[in-house]
Design a protein around this motif. Structure first.
Motif, PDB file in Angstrom:
ATOM      1  N   VAL A  39       0.823  -1.218   0.000  1.00  0.00           N
ATOM      2  CA  VAL A  39       0.000   0.000   0.000  1.00  0.00           C
ATOM      3  C   VAL A  39       0.860   1.273   0.000  1.00  0.00           C
ATOM      4  CG1 VAL A  39      -0.344   0.456   2.489  1.00  0.00           C
ATOM      5  CG2 VAL A  39      -2.220   0.857   0.877  1.00  0.00           C
ATOM      6  N   ARG A  40       2.164   1.131   0.192  1.00  0.00           N
ATOM      7  CA  ARG A  40       3.044   2.307   0.246  1.00  0.00           C
ATOM      8  C   ARG A  40       3.171   3.039  -1.093  1.00  0.00           C
ATOM      9  NH1 ARG A  40       5.839   2.286   5.133  1.00  0.00           N
ATOM     10  NH2 ARG A  40       6.109   0.212   6.003  1.00  0.00           N
ATOM     11  N   LEU A  41       2.926   2.339  -2.178  1.00  0.00           N
ATOM     12  CA  LEU A  41       3.099   2.953  -3.495  1.00  0.00           C
ATOM     13  C   LEU A  41       2.122   4.103  -3.684  1.00  0.00           C
ATOM     14  CD1 LEU A  41       3.546  -0.275  -5.618  1.00  0.00           C
ATOM     15  CD2 LEU A  41       5.318   1.304  -4.844  1.00  0.00           C
ATOM     16  N   VAL A  47      -5.131  -1.738   0.425  1.00  0.00           N
ATOM     17  CA  VAL A  47      -4.925  -3.050  -0.190  1.00  0.00           C
ATOM     18  C   VAL A  47      -5.488  -4.086   0.774  1.00  0.00           C
ATOM     19  CG1 VAL A  47      -3.261  -4.778  -0.996  1.00  0.00           C
ATOM     20  CG2 VAL A  47      -2.849  -2.347  -1.467  1.00  0.00           C
ATOM     21  N   ALA A  48      -6.409  -4.898   0.276  1.00  0.00           N
ATOM     22  CA  ALA A  48      -6.995  -5.978   1.077  1.00  0.00           C
ATOM     23  C   ALA A  48      -6.264  -7.279   0.770  1.00  0.00           C
ATOM     24  CB  ALA A  48      -8.480  -6.110   0.766  1.00  0.00           C
ATOM     25  N   ALA A  49      -6.206  -8.158   1.756  1.00  0.00           N
ATOM     26  CA  ALA A  49      -5.503  -9.430   1.593  1.00  0.00           C
ATOM     27  C   ALA A  49      -5.936 -10.207   0.345  1.00  0.00           C
ATOM     28  CB  ALA A  49      -5.652 -10.274   2.854  1.00  0.00           C
ATOM     29  N   SER A  60      -4.641  -3.087   4.558  1.00  0.00           N
ATOM     30  CA  SER A  60      -3.805  -1.943   4.893  1.00  0.00           C
ATOM     31  C   SER A  60      -4.429  -0.704   4.272  1.00  0.00           C
ATOM     32  CB  SER A  60      -2.378  -2.151   4.373  1.00  0.00           C
ATOM     33  OG  SER A  60      -2.392  -2.358   2.969  1.00  0.00           O
ATOM     34  N   TYR A  61      -4.069   0.464   4.809  1.00  0.00           N
ATOM     35  CA  TYR A  61      -4.589   1.725   4.271  1.00  0.00           C
ATOM     36  C   TYR A  61      -3.488   2.779   4.300  1.00  0.00           C
ATOM     37  CZ  TYR A  61      -5.101   2.651   9.254  1.00  0.00           C
ATOM     38  OH  TYR A  61      -4.839   2.794  10.595  1.00  0.00           O
ATOM     39  N   TYR A  69      -2.910  -0.812   9.262  1.00  0.00           N
ATOM     40  CA  TYR A  69      -3.554  -2.071   8.889  1.00  0.00           C
ATOM     41  C   TYR A  69      -4.604  -2.390   9.936  1.00  0.00           C
ATOM     42  CZ  TYR A  69      -1.158  -4.242  12.764  1.00  0.00           C
ATOM     43  OH  TYR A  69      -0.747  -4.552  14.030  1.00  0.00           O
ATOM     44  N   LEU A  70      -5.460  -3.336   9.620  1.00  0.00           N
ATOM     45  CA  LEU A  70      -6.434  -3.828  10.577  1.00  0.00           C
ATOM     46  C   LEU A  70      -6.753  -5.281  10.238  1.00  0.00           C
ATOM     47  CD1 LEU A  70      -7.899  -2.643  13.037  1.00  0.00           C
ATOM     48  CD2 LEU A  70      -9.856  -2.205  11.569  1.00  0.00           C
ATOM     49  N   LEU A  71      -6.846  -6.095  11.270  1.00  0.00           N
ATOM     50  CA  LEU A  71      -7.209  -7.497  11.130  1.00  0.00           C
ATOM     51  C   LEU A  71      -8.652  -7.681  11.580  1.00  0.00           C
ATOM     52  CD1 LEU A  71      -4.036  -9.086  12.803  1.00  0.00           C
ATOM     53  CD2 LEU A  71      -4.358  -8.441  10.397  1.00  0.00           C
TER      54      LEU A  71
END
Length: 163
Positions: A39-41, A47-49, A60-61, A69-71
């Motif tokens: 997601v760093r780009l 980006v979801a798994a 991630s966001y 990120y969040l789980l």
């Protein structure tokens, strides 16, 4: 860890509800590192798994100053009247369509320590939260379009050089 290739529209993992994360092990820690690297780009809000081929509830966001990120995320509150906002998706490259989203969102999940985390966002961050949770439920933003817009989107997908 590494930036992972994004799965594109048509890949079955994108239409499958993701499994809850039960054990936080080295595999999950590695997944989070890969999600953060991916997601760093520039131009990536989330980006979801499933987008990197992993059928687990994690994303991630990266919106403005908000990065993380969040789980096992779940939406706990949506605020404001839904409005049409331009939306695109890394899994449906080059296409953008107005999509109904709430202007404010609160989500809850856990971090790598198993601690409950609650995040709130407005604007693009709220949109990203809703978009990424949709991915974890096996939905693409195209699924939320009205019939004429969806018909046009599918036409553009079929005509794209990536499909």
């Amino acid at each position: 860890m590494t930036e992972r290739q994004i799965r594109l529209f048509g890949d079955p993992v994108l239409k499958t509800r993701s499994a809850e994360i039960v054990d936080i092990d080295d595999g999950v820690r590695s997944l989070v590192a890969d999600l953060l690297d991916s997601v760093r780009l520039e131009g990536r809000a989330g980006v979801a798994a499933p987008q990197i081929g992993v059928n687990l509830r994690a994303f991630s966001y990266n919106v403005g100053e908000s990065f993380g990120y969040l789980l096992n995320p779940e939406i706990v509150e949506l605020r404001g009247e839904p409005e049409l906002v331009d939306e695109g998706c890394l899994s449906v490259p080059t296409l953008w369509f107005p999509t109904m989203r709430h202007p404010e969102a609160t989500i809850r999940g856990i971090d790598l320590d198993g601690t409950t985390v609650e995040l709130s966002g407005t604007g693009v961050l709220a949109q990203a939260f809703q978009h990424e949770v949709d991915h974890l439920d096996g939905l693409l933003y195209l699924d939320r379009l009205d019939k004429p817009s969806r018909r046009e989107a599918m036409k553009q997908v079929r005509e794209s050089d990536w499909f």
